[in-house]
Design a protein around this motif. Structure first.
Motif, PDB file in Angstrom:
ATOM      1  N   SER A 108       0.842  -1.194   0.000  1.00  0.00           N
ATOM      2  CA  SER A 108       0.000   0.000   0.000  1.00  0.00           C
ATOM      3  C   SER A 108       0.881   1.250   0.000  1.00  0.00           C
ATOM      4  O   SER A 108       2.015   1.221   0.485  1.00  0.00           O
ATOM      5  CB  SER A 108      -0.927   0.014   1.218  1.00  0.00           C
ATOM      6  OG  SER A 108      -0.207   0.237   2.405  1.00  0.00           O
ATOM      7  N   TRP A 154      -4.526   7.181  -1.327  1.00  0.00           N
ATOM      8  CA  TRP A 154      -3.987   5.925  -0.768  1.00  0.00           C
ATOM      9  C   TRP A 154      -4.435   4.779  -1.663  1.00  0.00           C
ATOM     10  O   TRP A 154      -5.593   4.723  -2.085  1.00  0.00           O
ATOM     11  CB  TRP A 154      -4.516   5.710   0.646  1.00  0.00           C
ATOM     12  CG  TRP A 154      -4.140   4.386   1.265  1.00  0.00           C
ATOM     13  CD1 TRP A 154      -2.923   4.032   1.734  1.00  0.00           C
ATOM     14  CD2 TRP A 154      -5.004   3.268   1.494  1.00  0.00           C
ATOM     15  NE1 TRP A 154      -2.950   2.750   2.252  1.00  0.00           N
ATOM     16  CE2 TRP A 154      -4.231   2.250   2.111  1.00  0.00           C
ATOM     17  CE3 TRP A 154      -6.341   3.000   1.232  1.00  0.00           C
ATOM     18  CZ2 TRP A 154      -4.743   1.017   2.471  1.00  0.00           C
ATOM     19  CZ3 TRP A 154      -6.866   1.780   1.593  1.00  0.00           C
ATOM     20  CH2 TRP A 154      -6.074   0.792   2.212  1.00  0.00           C
ATOM     21  N   THR A 155      -3.517   3.879  -1.992  1.00  0.00           N
ATOM     22  CA  THR A 155      -3.872   2.747  -2.854  1.00  0.00           C
ATOM     23  C   THR A 155      -3.173   1.479  -2.382  1.00  0.00           C
ATOM     24  O   THR A 155      -2.063   1.542  -1.842  1.00  0.00           O
ATOM     25  CB  THR A 155      -3.509   3.022  -4.324  1.00  0.00           C
ATOM     26  OG1 THR A 155      -3.858   1.881  -5.123  1.00  0.00           O
ATOM     27  CG2 THR A 155      -2.018   3.297  -4.494  1.00  0.00           C
ATOM     28  N   THR A 156      -3.842   0.340  -2.579  1.00  0.00           N
ATOM     29  CA  THR A 156      -3.207  -0.966  -2.292  1.00  0.00           C
ATOM     30  C   THR A 156      -2.675  -1.590  -3.581  1.00  0.00           C
ATOM     31  O   THR A 156      -2.154  -2.707  -3.539  1.00  0.00           O
ATOM     32  CB  THR A 156      -4.216  -1.925  -1.646  1.00  0.00           C
ATOM     33  OG1 THR A 156      -5.326  -2.114  -2.524  1.00  0.00           O
ATOM     34  CG2 THR A 156      -4.705  -1.386  -0.309  1.00  0.00           C
TER      35      THR A 156
END
Length: 992
Positions: free
Chosen positions: A247, A276-278
């Motif tokens: 992440s 925010w990114t996974t």
């Protein structure tokens, strides 16, 4: 009229009654133990039967196979199809032909068979055609694995042949297991999705849906499996809850600050939208940053770095904590105020990303701003479609970055080294605030157990958004068992806006389309469709690979379609999703009819149940089933998923036939497996293991013991000549028939509701409580010691004959081998037929007699008071006196005992004492050392209009006479001489 009891029945499962029953059985056993010394033994009518109580080992297996042969298991389906009756259709969801039979198969097939056998016995003509799902990647992969290195050199038609061979071998193993489990069907007439006629019908449905506008081709994101290089439908995914992703918190510099933020932001270059990114690997494909229009957003100053960040107000505190930073809120605006903002792409020079509104944005996790890559997300694609953004896929079929992603990323696998490179690029551009591992639920290919990605590609889709409203409307009219499954299925339908039906493999039915070489435009119409359907009926779908193009697309068809030269076209290489394969089984098997029942596991709420519904509604405007029955998944005894690698798999073949070590894995036979399945038809996970199977076997042994007792006491009874009409029976016998009628009604309703677990609970309760612990305990004296043809004994035998018949029929759908075995042992059957050819329970409404219920249950209440005063003692060692003042209760007891004192009355039989005296007042000369017990019994009259509560007293004292050497009751004048009742029975046979 007496209509009901207010008090609980005294003869229910009480410890006192169980103890008394055990002690009585012990006294009866003395007949057997003292055989050599008791000269009266030969006058006692003890049970006789060769019905085994606990068959096991090879004897059990051979007996089940013998029953299958001699009772016509293999002919039963055809026999019932040739008789008259109402049609009942259970449509078999085809199991997948890719492995050995497992306990999931056993659960599913046995539940279906229980329904079918119940309907057959009720007089219906059962329509049940077993089938197999034969196409698809799992079979193709298993077949290729057998080929080893040779698989890399095989042509598509060779792969198809090897896959078909593998499927056919698998089908034969599964078919043999289903037959061994006693599943009723015509096993020579099954359906297979690789049959020519089935494939042709599939094309018919496909073209019908295409003509209606439900099938289309488009370029959009789909679940893609790099491990198998094909698109997947949601039903082909399983979610790994332990997946670990990288992440990242990433800065998107604002090059155009929304006007509402301009005054507070000052220098625009220092403002960053925070996301925010996974899935950092998707950032190179970013086209926008989305916000929630109605939410609040804040411009904050990071006191650690002096940078300005834009993020959701609800996320300010949590984000600061995660970044180990301090934020100062400078300004708060609504999401709609962000309109017009533009960001610079964090790692691709010259690319910009707009700030855009979107409904899928939430504040639950992250920053309230969502990085949007249209080629790699379903919601992202919707945003792109609405705002006309580019949908550029930078990932190939193997999951590697393409050349379009740039030299740094090209040929790197996106889920590991590609991800890492993107993170390093973000770090190098000073756009990465934090990166970490996060454990979360992630979709995996259910075949290879490897992660999938979402990537845009050109595929064929079904427009489920145009079908689902009608499908949901029709589904609400379907009965679901359990009903809670309805909401799950409706919700799944609601979320499904399209269904990707194209697959990039060769073992399956080809999507019947040709493409123009230059324009890539698809050619598909009624002319191509009708021609291909004819070819499929004649050659099967192999013709797509074996026939030359000019036979698949003839000049005549091309001319009608507006084309000119066949060489301008190529045939498509995609095949249809196997959920479409199996989903149209209604069209081939039901032949225009609607199935009464579909029964499958809960995973099919999003699988076969749904694909059948969508294709039927689209093609026929109707639903293919009236009822859905849903069961759970099978787990091991510890509640764990079974896995060969772990070694905790429970093999149904080992359950039935035993393992290599019979001591470790004894053979239980098919009926134990069926009993387990019947207890398990619930919408929960279903456990199976050694302890559970042993418990099932023990329950069946209890049932066998009950059946054996009845068979043994009916050896000299012929219902045609010896049967006693119910009105002439003893009251307790009539009472038992009353209970039997109630049992019959409840068990029939439970079968109708497919609640087989309830059937078993009702059965066990009846045989344990009503029979073993109550009725059998009080009738043994009558059965063994009365004259063989006395009315009292024949009355009891008539009831036993009825009970045996009802119990046998009521358990037959679940335990067909046991039911047939009992049926063959019934002595009154000159030429025994199969129990399944003789109908369902024949309970009579005249058995319901509420008045008798009051009398017997009143006596049982008094008897419980008596037994409670002699804990651990044998009731036969006592005489009792019952005192009831003139009342309705007294009138009822007088029906059970007309004389003042008796050792042979119905009341004394119920009391289980040696003598019972019935009085209206306490006698002046109470026996010495006697106990006085008081109690009350409430009778409800006329539906509650009249309630009478009556007091009673019971005087208990030791029996005054000697123990009879024949019947063991204390009713004789001498221990060496039988009592008067026994003397009357044996008189004339021999002299004492």
């Amino acid at each position: 009229m007496i209509v009901m009891l207010r008090a609980r029945r005294g003869c229910s499962l009480t410890g006192k009654l169980r103890d008394a029953a055990v002690r009585y059985r012990q006294s009866v056993t003395s007949w057997n133990s003292s055989a050599s010394s008791n000269k009266y033994r030969e006058t006692v009518l003890l049970p006789r039967t060769d019905f085994p109580m606990r068959p096991s080992g090879q004897e059990l297996l051979e007996k089940e196979l013998q029953i299958q042969r001699e009772c016509g298991f293999s002919e039963l389906y055809s026999w019932q199809r040739n008789r008259k009756g109402k049609e009942f259709c259970l449509h078999d969801g085809p199991p997948y032909a890719n492995g050995d039979p497992h306990v999931g198969h056993a659960l599913n097939k046995i539940l279906k068979d229980i329904i079918n056998r119940f309907q057959l016995m009720r007089g219906s003509r059962v329509h049940f055609v077993p089938g197999w799902d034969c196409h698809g990647l799992p079979i193709e992969l298993r077949a290729l694995a057998e080929c080893g290195e040779e698989a890399k050199t095989l042509f598509p038609i060779e792969i198809r042949q090897k896959a078909k061979d593998f499927a056919e071998r698998t089908i034969e193993r599964q078919r043999a297991a289903f037959i061994r489990w006693g599943v009723m069907a015509d096993w020579d007439k099954c359906y297979y999705t690789f049959d020519k006629q089935y494939e042709a019908k599939q094309l018919e449905v496909f073209h019908k849906m295409f003509d209606e506008g439900y099938i289309y081709q488009d370029y959009k994101p789909v679940f893609w499996s790099p491990s198998t290089r094909t698109a997947l439908a949601e039903a082909e995914l399983e979610y790994n809850q332990q997946h670990v992703s990288r992440s990242a918190y990433v800065k998107f510099p604002l090059v155009k600050v929304p006007s509402k933020l301009a005054s507070a932001s000052g220098n625009a270059s220092s403002v960053h939208a925070l996301i925010w990114t996974t899935q950092p690997w998707t950032i190179p494909a970013n086209q926008a940053v989305c916000y929630m229009p109605n939410a609040e957003y804040s411009l904050v100053k990071c006191l650690n770095t002096e940078e300005l960040y834009l993020l959701g107000t609800e996320c300010v505190e949590s984000t600061a904590t995660i970044l180990d930073a301090k934020f100062e809120i400078l300004q708060t605006v609504t999401g709609s105020d962000l309109k017009g903002g533009v960001c610079r792409h964090p790692i691709i020079p010259g690319r910009e990303s707009q700030l855009l509104p979107a409904n899928h944005v939430t504040m639950v996790k992250g920053t309230g701003l969502v990085h949007t890559a249209p080629a790699h997300g379903m919601e992202d694609y919707s945003v792109a479609s609405h705002h006309k953004l580019s949908v550029d896929c930078l990932v190939d079929e193997n999951g590697f970055f393409t050349e379009a992603a740039g030299l740094e990323l090209q040929n790197k696998y996106v889920l590991n080294e590609g991800n890492e490179t993107v993170i390093q690029m973000l770090h190098g551009a000073n756009m990465l605030l934090k990166e970490d591992n996060v454990r979360h639920s992630y979709p995996y290919d259910w075949r290879t157990k490897k992660p999938v990605v979402i990537r845009a590609s050109k595929q064929w889709f079904i427009d489920t958004a145009s079908i689902k409203d009608r499908a949901q409307e029709l589904l609400k009219k379907v009965k679901l068992i359990p009903h809670s499954a309805m909401n799950s299925m409706l919700a799944m339908l609601d979320r499904r806006t399209y269904w990707c039906i194209s697959r990039q493999r060769c073992w399956g039915v080809p999507i019947p389309v040709f493409y123009h070489k230059e324009t890539a435009e698809p050619l598909i119409n009624k002319y191509t469709g009708n021609h291909l359907i004819k070819l499929f009926k004649e050659h099967g779908s192999d013709c797509w690979w074996t026939l030359p193009l000019d036979q698949l697309l003839t000049k005549e068809i091309l001319k009608k379609s507006g084309g000119s030269d066949v060489s301008d076209y190529v045939k498509g290489e995609d095949i249809l999703d196997i959920w479409f394969d199996s989903g149209i089984s209604w069209a081939h098997v039901l032949e225009g009819n609607v199935a009464d029942v579909y029964l499958e596991g809960k995973d099919q709420l999003g699988g076969w149940f749904q694909s059948s519904l969508l294709t039927s509604v689209a093609a026929e405007k109707r639903i293919p089933y009236r009822k859905l029955v849903v069961h759970g998944f099978t787990l091991n005894e510890s509640g764990e998923k079974m896995s060969k690698s772990i070694g905790n798999v429970v093999d149904p073949d080992v359950i039935v036939n035993g393992g290599l070590d019979p001591n470790q894995d004894p053979p239980y036979g098919a009926d134990v497996l069926r009993w387990w399945a019947a207890e398990s038809n619930v919408f929960t996970e279903i456990l199976i293991g050694k302890n559970i199977l042993q418990a099932a076997r023990d329950d069946i042994f209890k049932l066998r013991n009950t059946l054996r007792f009845m068979l043994g006491n009916l050896y000299n009874f012929n219902p045609e000549t010896d049967g006693v009409p119910s009105e002439q029976m003893l009251m307790v016998d009539q009472y038992l028939l009353h209970l039997l009628q109630d049992y019959s009604t409840k068990v029939t309703e439970a079968y109708k509701e497919c609640d087989f677990g309830k059937v078993i609970r009702l059965l066990l309760a009846f045989i344990n409580r009503e029979l073993s612990n109550f009725y059998f305990s009080i009738i043994k004296d009558r059965l063994y010691c009365e004259d063989e043809k006395s009315t009292k004994r024949l009355s009891c035998q008539t009831v036993l004959d009825e009970v045996l018949d009802v119990i046998t029929r009521s358990v037959a759908p679940i335990l067909p081998h046991l039911a047939e075995e009992v049926f063959q042992h019934q002595s009154n059957q000159k030429e025994p037929q199969s129990v399944f050819r003789t109908g369902w329970i024949k309970a009579s409404s005249v058995w319901r007699k509420p008045g008798i219920v009051e009398a017997i249950e009143g006596a049982c209440a008094i008897r419980d008071s008596f037994l409670s005063s002699i804990p651990g003692k044998n009731a036969l060692e006592y005489d009792i006196t019952i005192i009831i003042e003139p009342s309705l209760l007294l009138e009822l007891m007088e029906q059970l005992q007309g004389e003042e004192i008796s050792s042979t009355s119905q009341l004394n039989e119920l009391m289980m004492a040696s003598h019972t005296t019935l009085l209206t007042a306490i006698p002046r000369d109470m026996p010495a050392e006697s106990d006085l017990i008081e109690g009350k019994f409430e009778i409800n009259l006329e539906g509650g209009d009249i309630i009478e509560e009556t007091s009673y007293k019971v005087i208990v004292h030791s029996a005054t006479k000697e123990r009879c050497p024949r019947c063991k009751k204390y009713t004789s004048t001498s221990a060496l001489t039988p009592c008067q009742r026994c003397l009357d029975v044996i008189a004339g046979k021999w002299s004492v």
